[in-house]
Design a protein around this motif. Structure first.
Motif, PDB file in Angstrom:
ATOM      1  N   UNK A  51     -12.368  12.396  -8.566  1.00  0.00           N
ATOM      2  CA  UNK A  51     -11.720  13.271  -7.801  1.00  0.00           C
ATOM      3  C   UNK A  51     -12.447  13.335  -6.283  1.00  0.00           C
ATOM      4  N   UNK A  52     -13.685  13.580  -6.227  1.00  0.00           N
ATOM      5  CA  UNK A  52     -14.341  13.494  -5.139  1.00  0.00           C
ATOM      6  C   UNK A  52     -14.278  11.937  -4.470  1.00  0.00           C
ATOM      7  N   UNK A  54     -12.022  10.100  -4.692  1.00  0.00           N
ATOM      8  CA  UNK A  54     -10.589   9.844  -4.240  1.00  0.00           C
ATOM      9  C   UNK A  54     -10.261   9.846  -2.733  1.00  0.00           C
ATOM     10  N   UNK A  55     -10.870  10.784  -2.144  1.00  0.00           N
ATOM     11  CA  UNK A  55     -10.702  10.837  -0.780  1.00  0.00           C
ATOM     12  C   UNK A  55     -11.531  10.341   0.124  1.00  0.00           C
ATOM     13  N   UNK A 474     -12.869  -0.789  -0.536  1.00  0.00           N
ATOM     14  CA  UNK A 474     -11.356  -0.614  -0.710  1.00  0.00           C
ATOM     15  C   UNK A 474     -11.015  -0.342  -2.421  1.00  0.00           C
ATOM     16  N   UNK A 478      -9.273   2.310  -4.595  1.00  0.00           N
ATOM     17  CA  UNK A 478      -8.054   2.074  -5.251  1.00  0.00           C
ATOM     18  C   UNK A 478      -8.545   2.336  -6.727  1.00  0.00           C
ATOM     19  N   UNK A 481      -8.506   6.174  -7.430  1.00  0.00           N
ATOM     20  CA  UNK A 481      -7.161   6.843  -7.210  1.00  0.00           C
ATOM     21  C   UNK A 481      -6.147   6.370  -8.256  1.00  0.00           C
ATOM     22  N   UNK A 490      -4.817  18.127  -9.102  1.00  0.00           N
ATOM     23  CA  UNK A 490      -5.607  17.219  -7.876  1.00  0.00           C
ATOM     24  C   UNK A 490      -4.469  17.494  -6.742  1.00  0.00           C
TER      25      UNK A 490
ATOM     26  N   UNK B   1     -10.094  -9.451  -3.196  1.00  0.00           N
ATOM     27  CA  UNK B   1     -10.200  -8.067  -3.887  1.00  0.00           C
ATOM     28  C   UNK B   1      -9.513  -7.056  -3.123  1.00  0.00           C
ATOM     29  N   UNK B   2      -9.539  -7.248  -1.895  1.00  0.00           N
ATOM     30  CA  UNK B   2      -9.198  -6.082  -1.106  1.00  0.00           C
ATOM     31  C   UNK B   2      -7.532  -5.525  -1.517  1.00  0.00           C
ATOM     32  N   UNK B   3      -7.324  -4.327  -1.480  1.00  0.00           N
ATOM     33  CA  UNK B   3      -5.987  -3.978  -1.820  1.00  0.00           C
ATOM     34  C   UNK B   3      -5.512  -3.571  -0.435  1.00  0.00           C
ATOM     35  N   UNK B   7      -2.509   3.037  -1.480  1.00  0.00           N
ATOM     36  CA  UNK B   7      -2.054   3.642  -2.690  1.00  0.00           C
ATOM     37  C   UNK B   7      -2.712   4.989  -2.978  1.00  0.00           C
ATOM     38  N   UNK B   8      -1.828   5.904  -3.223  1.00  0.00           N
ATOM     39  CA  UNK B   8      -2.163   7.386  -3.046  1.00  0.00           C
ATOM     40  C   UNK B   8      -2.216   8.083  -4.624  1.00  0.00           C
ATOM     41  N   UNK B   9      -2.303   7.476  -5.464  1.00  0.00           N
ATOM     42  CA  UNK B   9      -2.343   8.160  -6.802  1.00  0.00           C
ATOM     43  C   UNK B   9      -1.089   8.594  -7.234  1.00  0.00           C
ATOM     44  N   UNK B  17       0.535  15.885  -2.259  1.00  0.00           N
ATOM     45  CA  UNK B  17      -0.561  15.254  -2.317  1.00  0.00           C
ATOM     46  C   UNK B  17      -1.649  15.400  -1.606  1.00  0.00           C
ATOM     47  N   UNK B  18      -2.774  15.621  -1.895  1.00  0.00           N
ATOM     48  CA  UNK B  18      -3.797  15.892  -0.716  1.00  0.00           C
ATOM     49  C   UNK B  18      -4.227  14.520   0.056  1.00  0.00           C
ATOM     50  N   UNK B  19      -3.954  13.535  -0.779  1.00  0.00           N
ATOM     51  CA  UNK B  19      -4.351  12.331  -0.272  1.00  0.00           C
ATOM     52  C   UNK B  19      -3.424  11.462   0.792  1.00  0.00           C
TER      53      UNK B  19
END
Lengths: 542, 331
Positions: A51-52, A54-55, A474, A478, A481, A490, B1-3, B7-9, B17-19
């Motif tokens: 969770x930490x 993810x941002x 990156x 990903x 997330x 979340x 490999x780089x996305x 993508x935000x869950x 969504x906080x992201x």
């Protein structure tokens, strides 16, 4: 009349109508047990550190992680990640690459030079830890954090135990291990290397120790009786791996046979290929289904050209060749000899048949009982000798670095209670992990798993360099997330949105919510539409 | 490999969504949202219409900086929000009679224009009864004159307020108080009723769209687009009704989602009489998955059931999928 444009009634007048009176059930925010955490032998709060991450708060993520496990960079390489096997996302597309994110965080900490949090104020208590392997180090770390003085004694020259002597460098580069262990010394753990403890009570008395942890592992390689000729070479896997770890390159010959089916057998066969064996053959008496080795290790070995002979035992070892007997499985799944034999070329045989605990120290501890070759401990990991605890491979367990780290943490908590003259913390009530059916997976974005780069197979057999690479930032972000956050809010705002009565309140400054019970009618939409199953409907008392 | 893709869950499906960057979250995720329909209203538990009305009006008010008047037809929404002298509305709201919401809205728009307040926008709203049946002539007139009104129909597929009588929007096979589950063809007859969105499109008005309470980002985008256009606009929103459909109160959003995923309720957009977009079905489901949780269809599954009638419903869904190409992008 002082009212907004075109409005004649007082606005908000319906607020006097407390429709929450209609409710027979109320929504309650819960924190469920994510299956990854449930499955982690080291007790990591995986969802919490993901969770930490993810941002992008990688340092917070790492700090959450090291509360339970001081070795993220090591774990991110050598753990067989039962968390991923348990991951609910596997039912959606594929499991979250938890292990690869852990490694990313561990490597990021090394690059950035993050330090472990300072120890608590000194308690004046002293604890002796015997054995500088994963269990001993994990316990030393936790005890030191609690403010105790910790001395780790080990017969070896450098700390690390099986992480240093049993795991090949192509899976765990030693600089990574050194840095993570050095953090413990910075924290104030005292290492006493080349210091074999032979009489535990005497060492405790001489050093003024209030408690001790025996974490001596299982270092004695199991032997099997093999009729062997004078010139044949029969070695054990631990000494081969150990000497390679010490920088030697023992010549094993062009054809090497490894006997056994565990992870040590895989490591030994992969090491033999790197030492120049054209042919490395694993001989195992059962089938792949019963093989204790981790699937990933088996796949890596096969990719490097290791061959496996299933359903075979070694009947005799000659010079340059062996006699194998074919086996068959009986109805109970046990291998039975068939009386059929075959020859296999082999210049050396490496035995990887498991390890036993060295009892010489244990027999000096009054009250300590050894049952079936391992130390008997109670729920708090204490032996029959008061104040003497034990963990790791020397007690009944699945033997892995991850299990040992978990033992170290649990033993440390128990030792701390014992030192404070308190009862050991009650065993956490066993909760069921959040099932896949408890999630509303409609909301999650489709996202295939990220794969870590691997060294090309052709380049592997002539180097002890690391096989599996890390994720870049990156990709790690990903992957983090992709976590479904099972059972734990979340901050997606769904509950806030789907309430027909505006009865969900977003609390300031954080992604937390509260229910306004004056207006919540108890319809259950928030619970039904919560992606991660973090809301429970609880009956109101009538 | 780089996305490269962001993508935000949960990205564009969850309410917020906080992201997600703030501008990509819905208006409903905004803690400062207007709550045009505030708490204390007397809608049933899990009411889809109350939910949709807040979604629509919060988004519309946000889009026009709060300069918005709404006119309401008679129906559940009017009754549960304004038992005299109480009001749950936090914006100017006007109710006349059952049939004339579209006409009153036309008049309000004309009045505002002639008094120089053309910056204030008008939104009319009603249920399917007030829209598809009782107020239909007024609505068609509003379309024909291209009056500057967004008319929103909250479709729960029957007259729920007066006791679940059949309306022109009740689907074939559904039981209501006036189409009982008896006889050879139980429930509402197949092949009757009106597809209001298609009729609206046939008026060649500037903008017509359909939406559900299960796709909030889509719904809000359509409201924003409608408010950016002048002239007659029509938005038809599917709003499951736990009381009339006989479904669990917690299933409201899920049922709306299943209606879309089965193809029974196509989510589309049309401009100037031409269909311009359709929300593709993500994870198609057979209509049975949508019908089974609703007691108004229980007679289709009781005992040996009526697979022939379920098949007729399925054909309607299949027809929609072909008509609007709902499986084109994803199947």
């Amino acid at each position: 009349m002082n009212k907004p444009f075109a409005i004649t009634l007082d606005v908000r007048s319906s607020l006097a109508n407390h429709t929450g009176m209609w409710r027979s059930e109320r929504p309650v925010y819960t924190a469920g047990l994510p299956p990854c955490q449930h499955a982690c032998p080291a007790g990591e709060h995986v969802q919490a550190w993901l969770y930490a991450a993810e941002d992008g708060s990688y340092e917070s993520a790492w700090r959450r992680l090291v509360q339970d496990n001081p070795f993220p960079a090591v774990m991110g390489r050598v753990c067989y990640h039962p968390c991923e096997t348990a991951c609910n996302r596997a039912e959606l597309d594929s499991a979250v690459g938890i292990n690869s994110v852990e490694r990313f965080l561990g490597d990021r900490a090394i690059d950035a030079g993050w330090r472990l949090p300072d120890a608590a104020p000194a308690t004046g208590r002293r604890v002796l830890v015997v054995g500088a392997g994963p269990c001993g180090l994990s316990a030393a770390y936790q005890l030191r954090r609690l403010g105790h003085e910790v001395h780790v004694h080990d017969a070896g020259e450098e700390p690390g135990g099986m992480m240093r002597h049993g795991i090949p460098t192509f899976r765990l580069p030693r600089d990574v291990l050194d840095i993570e262990i050095a953090r413990l010394a910075d924290l104030g753990v005292t290492f006493c290397m080349n210091s074999k403890v032979t009489d535990l009570r005497e060492t405790m008395r001489a050093g003024g120790f209030d408690a001790a942890l025996i974490a001596i592992g299982a270092q004695l390689s199991r032997r099997a009786y093999l009729p062997a000729g004078q010139a044949s070479r029969v070695l054990d896997a631990l000494s081969v791996l150990g000497s390679v770890a010490d920088g030697e390159r023992p010549g094993l010959g062009r054809a090497v046979v490894v006997y056994g089916g565990g992870n040590t057998a895989m490591d030994a066969a992969r090491t033999a290929r790197r030492l120049g064996a054209d042919d490395a053959v694993v001989v195992y008496r059962r089938t792949q289904a019963q093989m204790p080795a981790d699937r990933q290790e088996l796949d890596e070995a096969l990719a490097e050209g290791v061959r496996i002979k299933w359903l075979r035992t070694i009947a005799a070892v000659g010079e340059g060749s062996l006699t194998l007997e074919k086996m068959t499985l009986d109805e109970a799944g046990l291998p039975q000899p068939t009386g059929e034999f075959e020859e296999l070329a082999g210049d050396a045989v490496v035995l990887a048949l498991g390890q036993d605990v060295d009892r010489s120290l244990l027999d000096t501890v009054p009250g300590l009982r050894v049952v079936d070759g391992v130390i008997e401990v109670d729920e708090a990991m204490m032996t029959g000798s008061p104040g003497v605890f034990a963990g790791g491979d020397a007690v009944p367990t699945d033997r892995s670095v991850t299990h040992s780290i978990g033992h170290g943490r649990r033993a440390a908590v128990a030792i701390d209670s014992w030192l404070r003259r308190q009862d050991p913390p009650a065993q956490r009530q066993e909760r069921d992990p959040v099932p896949y059916s408890g999630l509303n997976t409609w909301y999650y974005s489709d996202a295939p798993r990220s794969v870590r780069p691997r060294l090309e197979a052709a380049r592997r057999t002539d180097t002890f360099g690391e096989v599996v690479g890390g994720l870049d930032e990156d990709t790690a972000l990903f992957e983090a997330r992709r976590c479904l956050s099972c059972g734990n809010c979340f901050g997606c705002d769904n509950c806030l949105g789907v309430c027909p009565d505006n009865a969900v309140i977003k609390l300031d400054g954080a992604n937390h919510y509260a229910i306004d019970l004056d207006y919540c009618k108890g319809c259950g939409l928030c619970a039904a539409e919560c992606p991660c199953g973090a809301i429970e409907m609880v009956p109101e008392e009538s | 490999m780089t996305q490269t893709a962001k993508f935000y869950q949960v990205g564009s499906r969850a309410v917020g969504n906080r992201l997600l960057p703030l501008d990509q979250r819905t208006e409903q995720a905004n803690p400062e949202r207007r709550n045009a329909l505030t708490s204390g209203h007397r809608a049933c538990q899990g009411c889809g219409e109350a939910l949709a009305a807040r979604y629509v009006l919060d988004a519309a008010a946000h889009a026009v900086g709060g300069r918005l008047v709404t006119v309401n037809a008679t129906g559940c929404l009017e009754v549960f929000s304004t038992p005299y002298p109480e009001s749950a509305w936090q914006l100017p709201w006007l109710h006349s009679v059952f049939a004339n919401a579209a006409s009153v809205a036309s008049g309000v728009a004309a009045g505002l224009r002639t008094t120089g307040r053309g910056d204030i926008r008008v939104l009319a709203q009603g249920g399917d009864g007030g829209t598809v049946d009782i107020g239909f002539a007024c609505l068609s007139g509003m379309f024909e004159r291209n009056d500057d009104v967004l008319y929103v129909c909250y479709d729960n597929q029957a007259y729920m307020n007066t006791g679940v009588q059949r309306s022109g929007a009740t689907p074939g096979g559904a039981r209501t108080a006036t189409t009982e589950a008896v006889g050879a063809e139980p429930g509402n007859l197949f092949g009757i009723g009106k597809d209001a969105a298609r009729i609206a499109i046939a008026h060649d008005i500037p903008y017509v769209a359909t939406a559900t309470v299960a796709e909030l980002h889509d719904l809000e985008a359509k409201v924003r687009k409608a408010m950016s256009i002048r002239g007659a606009r029509y938005l038809h929103v599917l709003v499951p009704c736990p009381l009339g459909w006989g479904s669990a109160t917690s299933e409201t959003v899920r049922l709306a989602r299943l209606a879309q995923r089965s193809g029974l309720f196509p989510v589309i957009e049309a401009e100037g009489g031409v269909v311009t977009s359709a929300l593709p079905i993500r994870g198609r489901v057979p209509v049975e998955e949508y019908l089974r949780p609703q007691r108004r269809y229980a007679h289709l599954f009781r005992g040996e059931g009526r697979p022939d009638l379920v098949a007729r419903v399925q054909r309607l869904a299949d027809q929609n999928i072909v008509r609007y190409g709902l499986l084109d992008e994803e199947s």
